[in-house]
Write a protein that holds these residues in place. Sequence first.
Motif, PDB file in Angstrom:
ATOM      1  N   UNK A 207       0.851  -1.177   0.000  1.00  4.33           N
ATOM      2  CA  UNK A 207       0.000   0.000   0.000  1.00  4.33           C
ATOM      3  C   UNK A 207       0.892   1.234   0.000  1.00  4.33           C
ATOM      4  N   UNK A 208       0.408   2.270  -0.645  1.00  6.45           N
ATOM      5  CA  UNK A 208       1.191   3.502  -0.683  1.00  6.45           C
ATOM      6  C   UNK A 208       0.270   4.708  -0.685  1.00  6.45           C
ATOM      7  N   UNK A 209       0.853   5.829  -0.329  1.00  2.08           N
ATOM      8  CA  UNK A 209       0.171   7.120  -0.299  1.00  2.08           C
ATOM      9  C   UNK A 209       1.029   8.104  -1.073  1.00  2.08           C
ATOM     10  N   UNK A 210       0.428   8.832  -2.030  1.00  2.82           N
ATOM     11  CA  UNK A 210       1.181   9.765  -2.865  1.00  2.82           C
ATOM     12  C   UNK A 210       0.601  11.175  -2.782  1.00  2.82           C
ATOM     13  N   UNK A 211       1.479  12.159  -2.802  1.00  7.61           N
ATOM     14  CA  UNK A 211       1.101  13.565  -2.943  1.00  7.61           C
ATOM     15  C   UNK A 211       1.946  14.120  -4.085  1.00  7.61           C
ATOM     16  N   UNK A 212       1.271  14.539  -5.176  1.00 15.02           N
ATOM     17  CA  UNK A 212       2.002  14.948  -6.370  1.00 15.02           C
ATOM     18  C   UNK A 212       1.408  16.237  -6.940  1.00 15.02           C
ATOM     19  N   UNK A 213       2.119  17.366  -6.883  1.00 14.85           N
ATOM     20  CA  UNK A 213       1.677  18.559  -7.604  1.00 14.85           C
ATOM     21  C   UNK A 213       1.715  18.270  -9.107  1.00 14.85           C
ATOM     22  N   UNK A 214       0.641  18.613  -9.814  1.00 13.56           N
ATOM     23  CA  UNK A 214       0.495  18.220 -11.218  1.00 13.56           C
ATOM     24  C   UNK A 214      -0.011  19.391 -12.055  1.00 13.56           C
ATOM     25  N   UNK A 215       0.517  19.519 -13.253  1.00 15.50           N
ATOM     26  CA  UNK A 215      -0.015  20.433 -14.269  1.00 15.50           C
ATOM     27  C   UNK A 215      -0.692  19.592 -15.328  1.00 15.50           C
ATOM     28  N   UNK A 216      -1.864  20.034 -15.809  1.00 15.90           N
ATOM     29  CA  UNK A 216      -2.554  19.243 -16.817  1.00 15.90           C
ATOM     30  C   UNK A 216      -3.520  20.049 -17.660  1.00 15.90           C
ATOM     31  N   UNK A 217      -4.068  19.374 -18.671  1.00 15.19           N
ATOM     32  CA  UNK A 217      -5.080  19.958 -19.547  1.00 15.19           C
ATOM     33  C   UNK A 217      -6.218  18.957 -19.732  1.00 15.19           C
TER      34      UNK A 217
END
Length: 189
Positions: free
Chosen positions: A134-144
């Motif tokens: 199991x894992x937990x992620x925090x990722x700032x993301x740019x998208x369209x």
Amino acid sequence: MKKIIMATMFCSIIFHGFSQDKKQTASVEKSVYGIQTGFAGVWGHGEFRLSNKFALRTEIGLDLGIWENNYKNESGIFFIPVITLEPRFYYNLNKRLNKGKRIDGNSGNFIALKTSYNSDLFFIGTSKDIYLETDFMIIPTWGIRRNIGKHFNYEAGFGVGYIHYREEYYSDNNSDVAVNLHARIGYKF
């Protein structure tokens, strides 16, 4: 002279009124529901307006994973459940609206803070002898996100962030760098 001043004031009031009508304030939709698929899984989502430019996306789905056993020279794929909570800031909606481009279905550019939890409750895969972490992620993301017709859309994004593994197997270092690279096509209900 009074007639000229009155005519000028009348025209300026009319032109001011028309200019207010042309300039609209763009806003994300109150709620958007859909499904998406990409090269790394399948997901169902709901996106809810927090303000004119902010939305909260909730997502549940199956992420694709790859396993490998070097001792037995075997490998395969599996799907693991994921729950995501992602606040999004749509920063170019007014610009798109003023250019006559579509913003329905929250079609625009966004900056997000993707927070995901991969659970080991179950998995769908090619082997029953694998151990899931199991894992937990925090990722700032740019998208369209862009629309294709009335119901279809596509989405792409990139971000680099943090992943934390819950398992004791990583006793020395149970965190690492995580990358969010997604390209999805979806259907909006």
